[in-house]
Design a protein around this motif. Structure first.
Motif, PDB file in Angstrom:
ATOM      1  N   UNK A   1       0.843  -1.193   0.000  1.00 57.71           N
ATOM      2  CA  UNK A   1       0.000   0.000   0.000  1.00 57.71           C
ATOM      3  C   UNK A   1       0.873   1.236   0.000  1.00 57.71           C
ATOM      4  N   UNK A   2       0.537   2.176  -0.907  1.00 56.29           N
ATOM      5  CA  UNK A   2       1.208   3.482  -0.917  1.00 56.29           C
ATOM      6  C   UNK A   2       0.136   4.543  -0.641  1.00 56.29           C
ATOM      7  N   UNK A   3       0.379   5.389   0.363  1.00 54.01           N
ATOM      8  CA  UNK A   3      -0.611   6.366   0.792  1.00 54.01           C
ATOM      9  C   UNK A   3      -0.288   7.753   0.260  1.00 54.01           C
ATOM     10  N   UNK A   4      -1.341   8.519  -0.003  1.00 50.05           N
ATOM     11  CA  UNK A   4      -1.189   9.897  -0.477  1.00 50.05           C
ATOM     12  C   UNK A   4      -0.354  10.710   0.512  1.00 50.05           C
ATOM     13  N   UNK A   6       2.121   9.975   2.193  1.00 51.79           N
ATOM     14  CA  UNK A   6       3.571   9.739   2.093  1.00 51.79           C
ATOM     15  C   UNK A   6       4.130  10.052   0.706  1.00 51.79           C
ATOM     16  N   UNK A   7       3.252  10.222  -0.286  1.00 52.81           N
ATOM     17  CA  UNK A   7       3.704  10.372  -1.673  1.00 52.81           C
ATOM     18  C   UNK A   7       3.004  11.562  -2.311  1.00 52.81           C
ATOM     19  N   UNK A   8       3.723  12.680  -2.434  1.00 55.96           N
ATOM     20  CA  UNK A   8       3.106  13.930  -2.883  1.00 55.96           C
ATOM     21  C   UNK A   8       2.665  13.878  -4.340  1.00 55.96           C
ATOM     22  N   UNK A   9       3.224  12.959  -5.154  1.00 54.57           N
ATOM     23  CA  UNK A   9       2.899  12.962  -6.581  1.00 54.57           C
ATOM     24  C   UNK A   9       1.681  12.094  -6.934  1.00 54.57           C
ATOM     25  N   UNK A  10       1.039  11.482  -5.919  1.00 53.63           N
ATOM     26  CA  UNK A  10      -0.177  10.716  -6.217  1.00 53.63           C
ATOM     27  C   UNK A  10      -1.377  11.395  -5.566  1.00 53.63           C
ATOM     28  N   UNK A  11      -2.538  11.257  -6.217  1.00 51.31           N
ATOM     29  CA  UNK A  11      -3.735  11.941  -5.721  1.00 51.31           C
ATOM     30  C   UNK A  11      -4.671  11.009  -4.977  1.00 51.31           C
ATOM     31  N   UNK A  12      -4.429   9.676  -5.083  1.00 52.95           N
ATOM     32  CA  UNK A  12      -5.201   8.727  -4.284  1.00 52.95           C
ATOM     33  C   UNK A  12      -4.328   7.531  -3.941  1.00 52.95           C
ATOM     34  N   UNK A  13      -4.706   6.804  -2.899  1.00 53.23           N
ATOM     35  CA  UNK A  13      -3.889   5.683  -2.439  1.00 53.23           C
ATOM     36  C   UNK A  13      -3.707   4.662  -3.552  1.00 53.23           C
ATOM     37  N   UNK A  14      -2.522   4.048  -3.600  1.00 51.55           N
ATOM     38  CA  UNK A  14      -2.201   3.018  -4.599  1.00 51.55           C
ATOM     39  C   UNK A  14      -2.057   1.676  -3.894  1.00 51.55           C
ATOM     40  N   UNK A  15      -2.378   0.601  -4.631  1.00 51.69           N
ATOM     41  CA  UNK A  15      -2.249  -0.741  -4.056  1.00 51.69           C
ATOM     42  C   UNK A  15      -1.757  -1.707  -5.123  1.00 51.69           C
ATOM     43  N   UNK A  16      -1.166  -2.819  -4.672  1.00 51.43           N
ATOM     44  CA  UNK A  16      -0.736  -3.866  -5.599  1.00 51.43           C
ATOM     45  C   UNK A  16       0.212  -3.341  -6.664  1.00 51.43           C
ATOM     46  N   UNK A  17      -0.093  -3.693  -7.910  1.00 52.50           N
ATOM     47  CA  UNK A  17       0.794  -3.306  -9.012  1.00 52.50           C
ATOM     48  C   UNK A  17       0.684  -1.840  -9.386  1.00 52.50           C
TER      49      UNK A  17
END
Length: 541
Positions: A1-4, A6-17
């Motif tokens: 899981x990658x959370x918004x 922690x990551x300024x360049x994403x606009x919504x949480x990312x998961x998996x691939x």
């Protein structure tokens, strides 16, 4: 899981691939659901180190259940979207769904409960008043794998058929855990029937232990320069670790001695060209390095299998295992398969087989369990379970320090003796229920919530006393007498206060289809109050 957050360049949480190299992400979180399980001799000693490197980490303000629930909520949305394309959303709304979650057989009851809680929070099983007829079930991973493999090898001669009386050892080598369970085939036709032959064993020594050994090698070889690299350069999902994953999966297919190159931006002072190509920024590892990374993990797994073969022989009174089935993500490793072949199949008495898509075998078995009802007819209890008891004092045996006078009967008692409800290795079936009679001395005006400690022990022989080092608390069973009519119980006046003797039966369901321990309290034939369990949250690593 990658959370918004922690990551300024994403606009919504990312998961998996969706998680790309360079993102701050959280991996191996599933292992953190089982922090209450004590490390065994078969567990990966590097867990302690890994938990300090940022991999077995949690975002600030979130628990392991939170992160797993966040991940599973994405899985749930994906499942519902996929099904709705196939049967229309209108049909889906009125169609009850069963969700079968596979869990490591070695997991604690707390970890299984945490899995279920995370799934419910993610939307599975009719959460938040929606889809109230949906249900969640848990199945152990080796049993799920056994269902797939035994169904295949009893209905097809490919790889040699399984016959009645065969002992089949299923070795489920996953990412975080290794589970080993042995089954006895009782019937092939018209339907498959099998049972657990002996108590299964396992440890936290799966394929992620290979990754942790790799990190350890890098740390030993490059020191602080590697240790202090940003996690996005070396974490799971980074370009560096994706390349290692390819190398890891392919290792064992060739006997050729060779070297492998992994891209890593790292500034070293006077690097050894044997280990690092400074111009191309490539880490170099050899076949010998890979063997050194793999062998400790493989040896842990082989030790588990050797022990299970001994246990099965002792239980059956003869050599009974004639097939070992390797499943799970790590079960697809050719290096692991060859190690099994040389260790167990050289005498020709045991066949080593790996089903097609060994990782998928586990989820296929879970689906077959739900669709066709295939299951092990009996299971073996993985540990002793019971309560700490107050019993009549035995002069010359019990310690005076543990003695007390029973407030209702006036008899001399001793505290802390164990009442074991089920023993490690005992056979039980689905919905196996054991009951125990309990008396609670209750003074009028006190709280009507009664707490009862539930204990377990993993040793072969169950100790007599609760204060033995091998006895540990599973959790507190909370029994609520708030709505119980106290007049039905015996009472007396003691020291000017009314004292009740509350007698009730506690029923513990060990083989619940839901896959978790279930409790029910009854008195005089009626269910009394609500019974729940607060699981122990002691952290061992």
């Amino acid at each position: 899981m990658a959370y918004v957050s922690d990551n300024s360049r994403i606009s919504k949480n990312r998961w998996g691939y969706q998680v790309e190299a360079g993102m701050i992400a959280y991996s191996w979180t599933k292992l953190l659901l089982d922090q209450g399980t004590r490390i065994t001799k078969y567990d990966d000693a590097a867990l302690e180190t890994a938990s300090k490197t940022g991999i077995l980490q949690l975002p600030e303000g979130k628990t392991a259940v939170d992160v797993v629930a966040d991940y599973l909520s994405e899985v749930y949305k994906h499942i519902i979207n996929t099904i709705s394309k196939q049967i229309t959303e209108e049909t889906l709304k009125i169609t009850p769904l069963e969700f079968w979650f596979t869990v490591p057989a070695i997991w604690s009851d707390k970890a299984q409960s945490a899995t279920r809680a995370a799934a419910q929070r993610a939307g599975f099983g009719g959460s938040f008043g929606r889809r109230v007829n949906d249900k969640i079930f848990l199945i152990s991973e080796p049993e799920a794998a056994a269902i797939t493999a035994l169904k295949k090898y009893t209905s097809s001669s490919m790889g040699g058929s399984v016959n009645v009386g065969d002992g089949v050892l299923v070795c489920d080598c996953g990412g975080g855990t290794v589970d080993i369970t042995t089954y006895l085939v009782n019937q092939v036709l018209p339907t498959l029937k099998f049972e657990e032959l002996c108590t299964g064993i396992g440890g936290k020594c799966g394929s992620t232990a290979v990754d942790r050994n790799f990190y350890k090698l890098m740390s030993n070889r490059f020191g602080d320069v590697f240790d202090n690299l940003p996690m996005k350069r070396k974490s799971p999902g980074s370009e560096f670790m994706r390349k290692f994953e390819v190398i890891k999966r392919d290792f064992g297919h060739s006997d050729e001695e060779t070297t492998f190159e992994l891209p890593l931006i790292m500034i070293l002072w006077d690097p050894d060209p044997k280990y690092f190509d400074e111009e191309e920024r490539l880490v170099i590892i050899s076949s010998d390095d890979l063997r050194a990374i793999f062998d400790p993990v493989v040896e842990q797994i082989l030790s588990l299998v050797r022990q299970q073969i001994i246990d099965a022989r002792n239980d059956a009174g003869k050599d009974i295992i004639n097939r070992i089935i390797l499943v799970g993500g790590f079960g697809d490793s050719e290096y692991l398969r060859k190690s099994f072949q040389s260790s167990f199949a050289s005498n020709g008495k045991i066949t080593i087989t790996v089903p097609d898509s060994p990782q998928a075998a586990i989820v296929q078995g879970a689906a077959l369990r739900g669709l066709e009802g295939l299951q092990s007819t009996t299971k073996r209890c993985r540990r002793h379970y019971g309560f700490s008891w107050g019993m009549l004092f035995r002069y010359g045996i019990d310690d005076e320090a543990n003695s007390y006078i029973h407030p209702f009967t006036g008899e001399k008692m001793t505290r802390g003796r164990m009442k074991w409800m089920i023993a490690k290795g005992d056979k039980y079936t689905y919905n196996y229920t054991n009951s125990v009679s309990i008396t609670w001395s209750y003074y009028e005006g006190g709280k009507l919530n009664h707490s009862l400690q539930f204990y377990a022990c993993d040793q072969k022989a169950a100790p007599e006393r609760e204060d033995d080092n091998n006895v540990y608390e599973v959790g507190d069973i909370i029994i609520d007498f708030t709505n119980v009519h106290l007049a039905i119980f015996d009472s007396k006046i003691t020291n000017g206060m009314k004292l009740y003797r509350l007698d009730y039966e506690l029923h513990v369901v060990f083989g619940a289809q839901e896959g978790v321990l279930k409790f029910k309290a009854t008195s005089q034939g009626q269910t009394i109050g609500q019974t729940s369990i607060n699981f122990n949250t002691v952290k061992y690593y």
